[in-house]
Design an enzyme around this catalytic site. Structure first.
Site: not given
Ligand code: NAP
Length: 248
Positions: A143, A157
């Site tokens: 990501s 995350y």
């Protein structure tokens, strides 16, 4: 015989788009999912309707025994594995670091990091020329959060995705002479159900004006980069990343 690909977390979102595109490129696709059997069956059906081959296997990638059963199912069904997309990933509700407990952090790391390691391990055991395999390719879905940090949303995350990037770099070097390429794709704001699981289904609408291209991306746009990195066109690319983030 078709090449075989495993896409983890392929019942929806980016994983489903990767599964559909891989089938169009001629792979037999193992559609892994954790809970949503009906959604995974829909992906398999869509592939078959388009003339491709696919099968669904339930497995929580954070569960070592379940991962071993997943790969054993691929062995039994296909007898080969050519590509892995480590796509399964989760986040938790938006929170600041001072609000996070250990259980939350461990849940995120278990799926995003341990799950990616376990699936990579099983793939290398099958693909590596060191183990009698014929080579292959792995793409880890990271990501842009790995670089941006996700302040006030989910730093846990973001940290898990930074770990996935380190896995990509280290594993790429480890298996570079064993016929396996390992690369990463770092999506930006992509239109999937993941944002709802963070508690903000409208997150893309809120943030898209901060994206240089001023829009969110589609799962298909991410899948195109994943399938390129897996393809022979990327034959000299390993340990590297494609950011699919509209410039974010
Ligand atoms: P999504 O729509 O929430 O879909 C997640 C998928 O992962 C589902 O198929 C889910 O299966 C599966 N999954 C979750 N935990 C799993 C586990 N422990 N074992 C096996 N499968 C599991 O997510 P997405 O947006 O497509 O995200 C896919 C990947 O892209 C993730 O790694 C995510 O971090 C990354 N990413 C997404 C964005 C974005 O903006 N959407 C941005 C950057 C990176 P079930 O439904 O069956 O449980």
């Amino acid at each position: 015989m078709n090449k075989t690909i495993l896409v983890t977390g392929a019942s929806r979102g980016i994983g489903a788009a990767c599964a559909l595109l891989a089938a169009r490129r001629g792979y037999t696709v193992c559609v892994n999912y954790r809970d949503n059997a009906a959604a995974a069956a829909d992906v398999v059906r869509a592939i078959e309707v388009a003339g491709g081959q696919a099968f669904a296997v339930a497995a929580d990638v954070a569960d070592e025994a379940a991962v071993e059963r997943l790969f054993a199912a691929i062995d039994a069904r296909c007898g080969r594995l050519d590509a892995l997309v480590n796509n399964a990933g989760i986040l938790a509700r938006q929170a600041r670091v001072e609000q996070m407990d250990a259980a939350r952090i461990q849940r995120i790391l278990a799926t995003n990091v341990t799950g990616s390691f376990l699936c990579a391990r099983e793939a290398v055991r099958r693909m590596s020329t060191r183990h009698g395999g014929t080579g292959g390719a792995i793409v880890n879905v990271s990501s842009r959060a790995a670089v941006l940090g996700s302040a006030n949303e989910y730093v846990d995350y973001a940290a898990s995705k930074a770990a996935v990037d380190a896995l990509t770099i280290g594993l790429a070097k480890e298996v570079a002479q064993e016929g396996i390429r390992v690369n990463g794709v770092r999506p930006g704001l992509i239109d999937t159900e993941m944002h709802a699981s963070g508690g903000e289904p409208g997150r893309i609408a809120r943030l898209q004006s901060s994206v240089p291209m001023a829009r969110g991306g589609t799962a298909g746009e991410v899948a195109a980069a994943v399938l390129w990195l897996l393809s022979a066109e990327a034959s000299y690319a390993t340990g590297t990343f494609i950011d699919v983030s509209g410039g974010r």
